[in-house]
Scaffold this active site. Structure first.
Site, PDB file in Angstrom:
ATOM      1  CG  HIS A  47      39.646  42.343  40.856  1.00 21.35           C
ATOM      2  ND1 HIS A  47      39.905  41.822  42.115  1.00 21.35           N
ATOM      3  CD2 HIS A  47      39.686  41.285  40.001  1.00 21.35           C
ATOM      4  CE1 HIS A  47      40.088  40.529  42.023  1.00 21.35           C
ATOM      5  NE2 HIS A  47      39.959  40.179  40.754  1.00 21.35           N
ATOM      6  CG  HIS A  68      40.659  31.777  38.241  1.00 20.03           C
ATOM      7  ND1 HIS A  68      40.987  32.834  37.414  1.00 20.03           N
ATOM      8  CD2 HIS A  68      39.772  32.283  39.135  1.00 20.03           C
ATOM      9  CE1 HIS A  68      40.305  33.914  37.782  1.00 20.03           C
ATOM     10  NE2 HIS A  68      39.577  33.605  38.830  1.00 20.03           N
ATOM     11  NE  ARG A 117      40.764  38.800  34.855  1.00 25.34           N
ATOM     12  CZ  ARG A 117      41.036  40.096  34.978  1.00 25.34           C
ATOM     13  NH1 ARG A 117      41.970  40.641  34.207  1.00 25.34           N
ATOM     14  NH2 ARG A 117      40.388  40.842  35.849  1.00 25.34           N
ATOM     15  CE  LYS A 139      37.126  38.490  33.432  1.00 25.91           C
ATOM     16  NZ  LYS A 139      36.212  38.133  34.551  1.00 25.91           N
TER      17      LYS A 139
END
Length: 303
Positions: A250, A224, A135, A159
């Site tokens: 993810h 991205h 990212r 994240k």
């Protein structure tokens, strides 16, 4: 609560803050006391926004009102009045192999003709974006010694402060090593800029400029999009969806599954080459072709 209990990343916190402040302004500072009628006025104000934007704003407000109720600041939760836009999730933008080749050809040209430190930095950035699927925030905030010689991976905190292992190719190692030789020894960051590290906005500008020089339309490329290309091209090459989920970081494999819809051509080829009836159908087709040729030549079958 979002930081301490949910472990939300800084960019997530900033996004929630923007959505809550925006809604508060629309309601003249009375967001925490808003009722269903007031929330309906928000829905009307959001009519011209994209469905994904409305869904994000509604999700932020629902979490806010749930927090108020849990903490006893209000007895009810009016968030049922917020819109819940449906619709399919849009497919990610993806660069084909030709566009990727053009980007790397432009990088090689710059290194060959100029060989400046900024060219080395850009090469390292692109190798990590496309070669490892990082990212933008993960990339620009890499510590100075994130990549160790002889270690073909790095450990990222992505994240939600979740850690994941990211394989690093020999190409990326070489590109980073060339750039790292020009990074000040006392720098905390691999890609320093001023008193901090390179910003996401500046990274976006650099990738856009590279794309323009390589003949890739500006609307088709971004950091991205290179991450999407990493995922899609791995899937085309036979990567397992579960492995792809881990590589991308993810939390939910449903997020990764969107890449299965990107390349319908590959799915058609997969059925044509792997289906158990393919050989039988091909054999029948060849036999029919031979019979037609024999009929046209006047050949009479024996027996």
């Amino acid at each position: 609560m979002m930081a301490a209990e949910a472990g939300a990343a800084r960019n997530t916190l900033l996004a929630y803050e923007r959505d809550l402040r925006g809604a508060s302004q629309l309601l003249h500072g009375r967001l925490s006391a808003a009722d269903a009628a007031a929330l309906n006025t928000l829905a009307e104000a959001w009519l011209d926004l994209q469905r994904a934007t409305v869904a994000r704003k509604s999700a932020a407000l629902r979490r806010f009102f749930a927090f108020l109720q849990d903490e006893g600041f209000r007895a009810d939760d009016p968030s049922a009045a917020l819109p819940r836009p449906g619709g399919a999730r849009p497919l990610p933008k993806v660069l084909d192999h030709g566009a990727i080749d053009a980007l790397f050809a432009e990088l090689e040209r710059r290194k060959r003709e100029h060989g400046g430190t900024l060219d080395l930095r850009l090469c390292a950035l692109v190798e990590l974006l496309y070669g490892s699927g990082l990212r933008a925030t993960e990339l620009v905030s890499l510590p100075r010694h994130a990549l160790q010689p002889g270690r073909p991976y790095l450990i990222l905190r992505g994240k939600g402060t979740k850690e994941r292992l990211v394989p690093i190719s020999d190409r990326a190692h070489e590109a980073v090593a060339e750039w790292a030789a020009h990074v000040p020894r006392d720098s905390l960051w691999l890609f320093p800029s001023g008193k901090s590290h390179l910003s996401r906005v500046r990274l976006y500008q650099l990738i856009k400029a590279l794309g323009a020089a390589a003949g890739v339309p500006p609307e088709r490329i971004s950091p991205h999009v290179l991450r999407h290309a990493f995922a899609t091209h791995l899937l085309e090459g036979g990567a397992d969806l579960r492995a792809l989920q881990l590589l991308l970081g993810h939390a939910d494999i449903a997020t990764t599954q969107i890449y299965t819809h990107v390349d319908s051509r590959r799915l058609v080829e997969l059925v044509n080459s792997r289906h158990p009836l393919t050989d039988a159908m091909a054999g029948a087709g060849k036999a029919a072709g031979r019979r037609q040729e024999e009929d046209e030549a006047g050949v009479v079958p024996a027996g």
